[in-house]
Design an enzyme around this catalytic site. Sequence first.
Site, PDB file in Angstrom:
ATOM      1  N   GLY A  50       6.351   0.404   9.562  1.00 46.04           N
ATOM      2  CA  GLY A  50       7.673   0.110   9.017  1.00 46.04           C
ATOM      3  C   GLY A  50       7.540  -0.601   7.691  1.00 46.04           C
ATOM      4  O   GLY A  50       6.478  -1.107   7.322  1.00 46.04           O
ATOM      5  N   GLY A  55       7.757  -6.356   2.617  1.00 44.02           N
ATOM      6  CA  GLY A  55       6.484  -5.667   2.579  1.00 44.02           C
ATOM      7  C   GLY A  55       6.419  -4.578   3.621  1.00 44.02           C
ATOM      8  O   GLY A  55       7.449  -4.096   4.115  1.00 44.02           O
ATOM      9  N   LYS A  73       0.569  -6.969   8.403  1.00 46.17           N
ATOM     10  CA  LYS A  73       1.716  -7.003   7.488  1.00 46.17           C
ATOM     11  C   LYS A  73       1.228  -7.419   6.113  1.00 46.17           C
ATOM     12  O   LYS A  73       0.636  -8.479   5.935  1.00 46.17           O
ATOM     13  CB  LYS A  73       2.792  -7.973   7.966  1.00 46.17           C
ATOM     14  CG  LYS A  73       3.958  -8.049   6.968  1.00 46.17           C
ATOM     15  CD  LYS A  73       5.199  -8.665   7.540  1.00 46.17           C
ATOM     16  CE  LYS A  73       6.349  -8.572   6.536  1.00 46.17           C
ATOM     17  NZ  LYS A  73       7.616  -9.049   7.058  1.00 46.17           N
ATOM     18  N   ASP A 166      13.456 -15.475   9.867  1.00 49.47           N
ATOM     19  CA  ASP A 166      13.855 -14.059   9.861  1.00 49.47           C
ATOM     20  C   ASP A 166      13.953 -13.549  11.301  1.00 49.47           C
ATOM     21  O   ASP A 166      13.451 -12.473  11.614  1.00 49.47           O
ATOM     22  CB  ASP A 166      12.858 -13.224   9.055  1.00 49.47           C
ATOM     23  CG  ASP A 166      13.433 -11.826   8.738  1.00 49.47           C
ATOM     24  OD1 ASP A 166      14.672 -11.670   8.777  1.00 49.47           O
ATOM     25  OD2 ASP A 166      12.644 -10.912   8.456  1.00 49.47           O
TER      26      ASP A 166
END
Length: 921
Positions: A50, A55, A73, A166
Amino acid sequence: MGHDHDEDPRDDLAPTEGLPGRAGPSAASADGVLPPGAMIGHYRIEALLGRGGMGEVYRAQQLQPVHRTVALKRLRQRRLDARHLAHFEIERQLLAQMRHPAIAQVHDAGTTGDGHPYFVMEYIEGEPLTRYCETRALPLRERLALFVRVCEGVQHAHQKGVVHRDLKPGNILVSEVDGRPLPKIIDFGIATAGQRSDGHDRAGTPDYMSPEQAGLDGGGVEIDTRSDVYSLGVMLYELIAGHRPAADLSTDRAIHTCDATPLSQGLDTLPPEAADLRARQLGTPRGDLRRIMRGELDWVVARAMRRDRAERYPSASALAADLQRFLDGRPLEAVPATRRYVWRKFLGRHRLAVAATAAVALAVLAGLGLSLYGLQQATEQRRIAEQRSAELEKVAAFQQSMLEAVDIEGMGLGLSDGLREQIGHHAPERMPQLDAVLAKASTADLARAAIDRHLLANALAAIDRDFADQPALAERLRLSVGDVQLALGLSAAAATVFERVATEREARLGADHLDTLQARQAWAQADVEANAFADGRALAEDVLARAGSMPPDAADAAEWNDLRLEAARTRAIAMFNLGEREAARAAQQALYDDASAVRAPGDPALLNVQADLALSMARMGDIAEARRIHEDLYARLRDVRGAEDNRTLVVMGRLAVMRDMDGDADEAVALQTERVALGERKLGAEHPFTLNERGNLANMLLNAHRIDEAEPLMREVLDARARQFGEDAPATLRTRLNLAALLARDGRTAEALVLEEEVLAARRVDPGPRHPDTAFVEVNHATTMHRAGRPPAEVQAQLARALPLAREVLGEGHPQTRAAERIQALTWLQAGHDARAAAALADIRTLQQAEAEPDEPPDPVMGWALAEALDRLGRDAEADAIRASDVQWLLDLPADQRDADDTADLARIDEERSLLAALRR
């Protein structure tokens, strides 16, 4: 000659499991995505999972030291500047500390060869939280139970000092283990231990972002754990309603402008068939679902999503606890605790028991008819009592805030302005005289005395009189009075108040209750500030022993942790002042190491521990490191908390002491002069804390050879302390010793010896003959005896007691031990023990040369003495060489180029030469 410095009696991250930064190639495609097979360090990219604004996330294979599938990530930002690099380093150390079943483990972190930060974490085969619940039509209760586990994971991160920033369904993946859903929180790549919503580096997902994180609070507010609580509230809304709250509004960001739309209102606005469908998806009849939402879940979601973060749940664990209460059928904290609500929840938990009780009650109703009237009257009286209790709670809270907000500076200024206004109106010709009087008076001191005499004493009497039937409220008010007394410098009075509160709470709540232990810790702190170190230590140790039994999963774990840290700080400070300096410093180092492993670098409690440790280092002679720590602390506190914040001022004063002890007397005087001016304005000239700072300024002026300025200031401090605390109080004795040092340096050794003998006699009794403070004075006394021209045999007899004691309790390298060694060598020279003097002086010279800065000149006083000893031994050539290298540079220095230290060294050489000549005569 050394002197005592007054102080207020009270940075590196510790190593973690280690996340070494590694760099490697990252050949990205044109759109910035890494192709399969690309390498980042020991990780081979397999597929893109994803991508988003921050990022991309890839599935990758870790090739060494173990083989496993991981999620990697890579953040989009490149080429971190120094500030971002520091944040990234702190974040990756914090993330490595988290261990919780609901948090995906972070394995590694670093930056790629082309500057992209990346995180490597546990690979989760799961679905986003909302999708998992919807595809399986998970019933409401199961959704809430699952969400409770998510909150527990978030709380664990918060306890490690990490704010996620987040939280959203896509960052909470749910997999199944043995048929049971297991949530995993991922993507801590933008987590932080503290960030301001100043419009820069803002990250997160707008639909789930708190108002302060979105910058809608005006900016400049530090993001804390309550921002994550808001995001949890949005997810909880979505789990129940099937959509985000913003979906009902005109724009996606509109949710941030007001408190969220109630859950039940969203259900009521749906078409009947859609509402029935949602009810079936949640496994609850539509009517029951509406009742549950209106009665309880509306309150929970609303509190979690309050625009004002002070009105939200204070922590993720508090939100989880309320949801667990819902699942257990117990009253919720978020719902107003009306009797009807509490009774309804009780009935829900005990249906069978209540039914049986009702059957029995029906059989005896006839006999209770006459009692109903009395019961009605009692109920009414109880209602009135409850109303009065609520009103008293508000009054108590108001009085507490008023007491804690006492502004001594403002009251003093108001007093001055009031006097000027009255005199200006009635006798303007007297204004010059009034201004002259006010210039010498401290109106803040007058205000402090008036508050103590008229406000606090009356407040304590009123609490006893008016709140005797409200013990909890009375205790809260007394604590407020004690806090004010402590702030006013009335430490002994505050200790008495805290002792009473602790005793009453122990009788009412038990010795191991958190509230009782918090009162005992306040009592311990007040004792230490009142110089009752043994009592304060015993209390702090008792608190630590009892607080150690706190269950590890307690809902108020943060308060327990803060209590233990403060008690440990108090115990270490008491130990240090009781003479157990090595043990106290070791305890402070261990406390700092432990706290830095679980607290954010800017945590105020952690900074306090670091300041304690640095002060102990300084008082044990490790001046350079102590100064380095204080320079850093002062700059950080001044930037973060402001120049006049109380914590900043404490560190400011200590830094001035460090500069003075490190030989920068002029820099110390400049900083301390500013510190004293702030203290006098805020607290008054004779507040105990201000007296500490004024005493330190007098010492620094003395070290800068400004004796004419130092002496009157020191005598003012001595007079004030004698009046406030008594002639034999530790603070008074400390100032008397400093005055003796001043007199000795000014050549008035006879007066100095009298003062030193008074101080020495008192300190040999209390704190005792082997205490470090006593050793300090023993050395000072030998130094003054030498400079007064006492016979060398008398000086050596004093040194025979002072020098071994200094080596034992202060240490070989302590400045005071070194001072004693220099005086011993000079006394041997006076006594004619030339060989012993020459050997000792040569050792001192060698040590000074090894420790000197590259451009630092030799010590001319010790050089002169060594040359004299060598002359007497007939080693003329060696003596001439020493004079040429160590003394001549000072003699050749033009008078207009000599600084205060140069002038003082010339005076010392003349003084030593005169002492030798007198003995020869």
